[in-house]
Design a protein around this motif. Structure first.
Motif, PDB file in Angstrom:
ATOM      1  N   PRO A   1      38.351  56.091   4.611  1.00 29.86           N
ATOM      2  CA  PRO A   1      39.806  56.166   4.820  1.00 29.86           C
ATOM      3  C   PRO A   1      40.132  56.752   6.190  1.00 29.86           C
ATOM      4  O   PRO A   1      39.250  57.271   6.888  1.00 29.86           O
ATOM      5  CB  PRO A   1      40.255  57.106   3.705  1.00 29.86           C
ATOM      6  N   SER A   2      41.382  56.656   6.557  1.00 30.15           N
ATOM      7  CA  SER A   2      41.839  57.332   7.779  1.00 30.15           C
ATOM      8  C   SER A   2      41.753  58.837   7.585  1.00 30.15           C
ATOM      9  O   SER A   2      41.850  59.345   6.464  1.00 30.15           O
ATOM     10  CB  SER A   2      43.274  56.920   8.108  1.00 30.15           C
TER      11      SER A   2
ATOM     12  N   VAL B   1      49.208  69.344  12.542  1.00 31.24           N
ATOM     13  CA  VAL B   1      48.316  68.191  12.562  1.00 31.24           C
ATOM     14  C   VAL B   1      47.700  68.109  13.953  1.00 31.24           C
ATOM     15  O   VAL B   1      48.405  67.905  14.942  1.00 31.24           O
ATOM     16  CB  VAL B   1      49.079  66.894  12.231  1.00 31.24           C
ATOM     17  N   THR B   2      46.383  68.278  14.027  1.00 29.86           N
ATOM     18  CA  THR B   2      45.718  68.325  15.325  1.00 29.86           C
ATOM     19  C   THR B   2      45.172  66.979  15.767  1.00 29.86           C
ATOM     20  O   THR B   2      44.979  66.751  16.957  1.00 29.86           O
ATOM     21  CB  THR B   2      44.574  69.348  15.293  1.00 29.86           C
ATOM     22  N   SER B   3      44.908  66.084  14.825  1.00 22.93           N
ATOM     23  CA  SER B   3      44.445  64.744  15.196  1.00 22.93           C
ATOM     24  C   SER B   3      44.591  63.809  14.006  1.00 22.93           C
ATOM     25  O   SER B   3      44.644  64.254  12.859  1.00 22.93           O
ATOM     26  CB  SER B   3      42.986  64.764  15.671  1.00 22.93           C
ATOM     27  N   ALA B   4      44.668  62.532  14.308  1.00 22.29           N
ATOM     28  CA  ALA B   4      44.728  61.495  13.273  1.00 22.29           C
ATOM     29  C   ALA B   4      43.879  60.327  13.738  1.00 22.29           C
ATOM     30  O   ALA B   4      44.095  59.793  14.831  1.00 22.29           O
ATOM     31  CB  ALA B   4      46.167  61.055  13.022  1.00 22.29           C
ATOM     32  N   VAL B   5      42.897  59.953  12.943  1.00 22.75           N
ATOM     33  CA  VAL B   5      41.964  58.886  13.310  1.00 22.75           C
ATOM     34  C   VAL B   5      42.007  57.804  12.236  1.00 22.75           C
ATOM     35  O   VAL B   5      41.778  58.089  11.054  1.00 22.75           O
ATOM     36  CB  VAL B   5      40.525  59.421  13.448  1.00 22.75           C
ATOM     37  N   SER B   6      42.318  56.589  12.650  1.00 17.19           N
ATOM     38  CA  SER B   6      42.375  55.486  11.692  1.00 17.19           C
ATOM     39  C   SER B   6      40.990  55.179  11.142  1.00 17.19           C
ATOM     40  O   SER B   6      39.984  55.322  11.836  1.00 17.19           O
ATOM     41  CB  SER B   6      42.946  54.229  12.357  1.00 17.19           C
ATOM     42  N   GLY B   7      40.941  54.758   9.899  1.00 14.56           N
ATOM     43  CA  GLY B   7      39.674  54.373   9.301  1.00 14.56           C
ATOM     44  C   GLY B   7      39.138  53.084   9.891  1.00 14.56           C
ATOM     45  O   GLY B   7      39.815  52.404  10.670  1.00 14.56           O
ATOM     46  N   PRO B   8      37.912  52.708   9.561  1.00 20.42           N
ATOM     47  CA  PRO B   8      37.315  51.485  10.110  1.00 20.42           C
ATOM     48  C   PRO B   8      38.152  50.255   9.784  1.00 20.42           C
ATOM     49  O   PRO B   8      38.715  50.131   8.696  1.00 20.42           O
ATOM     50  CB  PRO B   8      35.946  51.420   9.410  1.00 20.42           C
ATOM     51  N   SER B   9      38.231  49.351  10.731  1.00 22.56           N
ATOM     52  CA  SER B   9      38.944  48.095  10.509  1.00 22.56           C
ATOM     53  C   SER B   9      38.043  47.122   9.759  1.00 22.56           C
ATOM     54  O   SER B   9      36.843  47.362   9.569  1.00 22.56           O
ATOM     55  CB  SER B   9      39.353  47.480  11.851  1.00 22.56           C
ATOM     56  N   CYS B  10      38.624  45.996   9.347  1.00 20.77           N
ATOM     57  CA  CYS B  10      37.813  44.961   8.700  1.00 20.77           C
ATOM     58  C   CYS B  10      36.712  44.485   9.638  1.00 20.77           C
ATOM     59  O   CYS B  10      35.575  44.232   9.208  1.00 20.77           O
ATOM     60  CB  CYS B  10      38.691  43.781   8.301  1.00 20.77           C
ATOM     61  N   GLY B  11      37.023  44.376  10.922  1.00 21.87           N
ATOM     62  CA  GLY B  11      36.011  43.982  11.896  1.00 21.87           C
ATOM     63  C   GLY B  11      34.896  45.012  11.997  1.00 21.87           C
ATOM     64  O   GLY B  11      33.714  44.659  12.090  1.00 21.87           O
ATOM     65  N   ASP B  12      35.261  46.296  11.958  1.00 22.44           N
ATOM     66  CA  ASP B  12      34.244  47.352  12.012  1.00 22.44           C
ATOM     67  C   ASP B  12      33.303  47.278  10.808  1.00 22.44           C
ATOM     68  O   ASP B  12      32.091  47.434  10.933  1.00 22.44           O
ATOM     69  CB  ASP B  12      34.910  48.729  12.041  1.00 22.44           C
ATOM     70  N   VAL B  13      33.885  47.043   9.635  1.00 24.74           N
ATOM     71  CA  VAL B  13      33.072  46.971   8.420  1.00 24.74           C
ATOM     72  C   VAL B  13      32.149  45.758   8.462  1.00 24.74           C
ATOM     73  O   VAL B  13      30.969  45.847   8.116  1.00 24.74           O
ATOM     74  CB  VAL B  13      33.977  46.928   7.167  1.00 24.74           C
TER      75      VAL B  13
ATOM     76  N   VAL C   1      48.042  48.052   3.232  1.00 22.58           N
ATOM     77  CA  VAL C   1      48.903  48.672   4.246  1.00 22.58           C
ATOM     78  C   VAL C   1      50.299  48.116   4.118  1.00 22.58           C
ATOM     79  O   VAL C   1      50.524  47.052   3.523  1.00 22.58           O
ATOM     80  CB  VAL C   1      48.366  48.437   5.680  1.00 22.58           C
ATOM     81  N   VAL C   2      51.245  48.826   4.691  1.00 25.46           N
ATOM     82  CA  VAL C   2      52.643  48.383   4.661  1.00 25.46           C
ATOM     83  C   VAL C   2      52.897  47.437   5.824  1.00 25.46           C
ATOM     84  O   VAL C   2      52.603  47.763   6.975  1.00 25.46           O
ATOM     85  CB  VAL C   2      53.587  49.593   4.750  1.00 25.46           C
ATOM     86  N   ALA C   3      53.420  46.268   5.510  1.00 24.37           N
ATOM     87  CA  ALA C   3      53.761  45.263   6.522  1.00 24.37           C
ATOM     88  C   ALA C   3      52.582  45.043   7.458  1.00 24.37           C
ATOM     89  O   ALA C   3      51.461  44.827   7.036  1.00 24.37           O
ATOM     90  CB  ALA C   3      55.030  45.685   7.276  1.00 24.37           C
ATOM     91  N   SER C   4      52.798  45.144   8.769  1.00 27.03           N
ATOM     92  CA  SER C   4      51.737  44.872   9.727  1.00 27.03           C
ATOM     93  C   SER C   4      51.146  46.136  10.303  1.00 27.03           C
ATOM     94  O   SER C   4      50.339  46.096  11.218  1.00 27.03           O
ATOM     95  CB  SER C   4      52.249  43.982  10.864  1.00 27.03           C
ATOM     96  N   SER C   5      51.590  47.285   9.847  1.00 28.96           N
ATOM     97  CA  SER C   5      51.092  48.553  10.390  1.00 28.96           C
ATOM     98  C   SER C   5      49.800  48.935   9.727  1.00 28.96           C
ATOM     99  O   SER C   5      49.476  48.515   8.642  1.00 28.96           O
ATOM    100  CB  SER C   5      52.134  49.650  10.185  1.00 28.96           C
ATOM    101  N   GLN C   6      49.044  49.756  10.393  1.00 27.84           N
ATOM    102  CA  GLN C   6      47.804  50.293   9.854  1.00 27.84           C
ATOM    103  C   GLN C   6      47.980  51.768   9.616  1.00 27.84           C
ATOM    104  O   GLN C   6      48.318  52.516  10.501  1.00 27.84           O
ATOM    105  CB  GLN C   6      46.643  50.061  10.818  1.00 27.84           C
ATOM    106  N   SER C   7      47.817  52.210   8.363  1.00 24.48           N
ATOM    107  CA  SER C   7      48.070  53.602   8.038  1.00 24.48           C
ATOM    108  C   SER C   7      47.053  54.104   7.071  1.00 24.48           C
ATOM    109  O   SER C   7      46.251  53.354   6.552  1.00 24.48           O
ATOM    110  CB  SER C   7      49.479  53.750   7.458  1.00 24.48           C
TER     111      SER C   7
END
Length: 469
Positions: A386-387, A402-414, A463-469
């Motif tokens: 997860p993110s 909140v000191t940092s926020a890192v998105s989880g792996p994308s489908c391409g990463d997986v 995810v909601v709409a086209s955003s990545q969260s």
């Protein structure tokens, strides 16, 4: 007592450690001796002892005489004699041991520490320059709040009691043997990091097993069962009700398989079956348990739940001023039948949850998962981690930042992690899509390209709409 209790990570300690379970012990010692000669240094040496003390809990398999790690008594004696023959016995300064993770009681802890302290004192008697005793890990976490030493997911003590049991056991043995008190170190990883992570995930509308009932289109045999069911229900013969509804359901299933009963009628009987079971069940069993679908993977985020039946505290993280009115179990996004959470703390088979209104989000939190879960999680069903949001204490009005926020792996990463080539897959799919793109299509080449790119770049989770969260 002059002993002090420290917490260290074993890999940070400045010791060459002989940490074996077989005949390789002497080979490891020979390596240390050879390296020290080449470097022209006097090494500081420690070793791990295989204690005979064993606990019977789930994690006790790494302890006792048949444990995986550590030197036996005979191996310890051989190591001491070899160092003595080389004039290097003064280099032996540390004793390490590990009873097992999640030590359930301080009585067991004290027993193991006393055994190790006796070994420590014996090493002093034999001439070793002993200074440190490392008690390993084992400081447990009360996952279910029971504070019970009889549970694999709880312990019957707190931090202060744990430290007191360790120090008192070492002091008692050393004082009796007139041995100088050692520095005491621990490696309580689980107790330190378990609280440092919270998994937050969204739950979606649950479904229950109830369905509409009907008796239209049923055979005479089924109607007879239905009449018997009604008569026994009027007389309050609950056990007979269950027998008739079971027979009725079985008869209808047979007729459905033969093609003489429609799917609507079969669904109606299923609904009637649920109603009867609910009516005659005990008050505890009468509430329908719903399945809530959750935006996470058990295998990635809670692997110990699936692998060793570890339970974790899970509860809603908002709407805390509303009493939960639904009993639910959790079903993850994977297509694996084991991708569910249906065991909870205190032996519960369901979780108190709220109704989810249309258009409203509902979030749950899993706590005490900081130890091992993220590191053990894999890519089962191609769901990555997860993110991650890092939160620290602060002096601000909220008390945190909140000191940092890192998105989880994308489908391409997986896909890349599974040895696929997402860039090549993207170009191939785009080329095939362009081949079938008609001039009068409402889709443009740009829209196709953007849609495919979005698919590869987005997270595998919902995810909601086209955003990545």
């Amino acid at each position: 007592m002059s002993a002090e209790l420290y917490n260290i990570h074993g890999w940070g300690a400045p010791y060459f450690t002989v940490n074996s379970s077989g005949n390789v012990a002497e080979e490891e010692l020979d390596m240390i001796i050879d390296l020290s000669k080449k470097l022209c240094i006097r090494p500081v040496i420690g070793f791990r002892a295989k204690l005979r003390t064993k606990h019977s809990g789930h994690f006790g398999s790494t302890s006792g005489e048949k444990g995986k790690f550590g030197l036996t008594t005979a191996q310890i004696v051989r190591v001491v004699k070899k160092l003595q023959s080389l004039g290097m016995l003064d280099c032996l300064q540390l004793l390490h041991f590990h009873i097992g993770s999640m030590i359930p009681s301080t009585s067991l802890l004290a027993d193991g520490v006393s055994e190790a302290a006796q070994i420590y004192c014996e090493l002093v008697r034999m001439g070793a320059n002993m200074r440190v005793i490392d008690i390993g890990g084992g400081l447990g976490i009360d996952y279910n709040g029971s504070k019970s030493s009889d549970s694999d997911v709880s312990v019957g003590y707190g931090l202060e009691e744990y430290a007191a049991a360790v120090v008192e056991a070492v002091q008692r043995v050393c004082d009796k043997r007139s041995v100088k008190h050692p520095v005491i170190c621990s490696e309580s990883g689980r107790a330190i990091v378990s609280h440092q992570s919270v998994l937050v995930f969204e739950a979606f509308g649950g479904n229950s097993s109830n369905a509409a009932t009907t008796n239209a289109g049923l055979s005479e045999g089924v109607h007879a069962d239905y009449r018997n069911l009604c008569a026994t229900a009027i007389r309050g013969e609950h056990d007979a009700c269950l027998l008739y509804i079971e027979e009725m359901k079985k008869r209808c299933l047979d007729e459905f398989k033969e093609g003489s009963l429609g799917m609507e009628e079969l669904a109606g009987i299923d609904g009637l079956y649920d109603v009867v079971r609910k009516a005659v069940a005990t008050a505890e069993e009468s509430e329908s348990v719903r399945t809530y679908h959750v935006n996470m993977s058990v295998f990635t985020s809670i692997p110990d739940f699936w692998g060793i039946q570890q339970v974790f505290p899970i509860l809603p993280i908002h709407r805390l001023d509303e009493k939960p009115a639904v009993k639910g179990v959790l079903s993850d996004l994977t297509c694996d039948s084991d991708g569910k959470v249906d065991r909870f703390i205190n032996g519960e088979s369901s979780l108190p949850l709220h109704e989810i209104g249309d258009g409203h989000k509902y979030y749950l939190g899993m706590f005490l998962g900081g130890a091992y879960q993220e590191a053990l999680g894999g890519l089962h069903n191609l769901f990555g981690g997860p993110s991650v949001v890092r939160v620290s204490q602060s002096d601000g009005p909220q008390g945190f930042a909140v000191t940092s926020a890192v998105s989880g792996p994308s489908c391409g990463d997986v896909l890349r992690a599974m040895q696929h080539q997402p860039e090549l897959m993207f170009e191939t799919l785009k080329h095939r899509a362009f081949e079938h793109l008609r001039e009068d299509s409402f889709l443009t080449a740009e829209a196709v390209t953007s849609g495919l790119a979005h698919t590869f770049n987005n997270t595998p989770y919902l995810v909601v709409a086209s955003s990545q969260s």
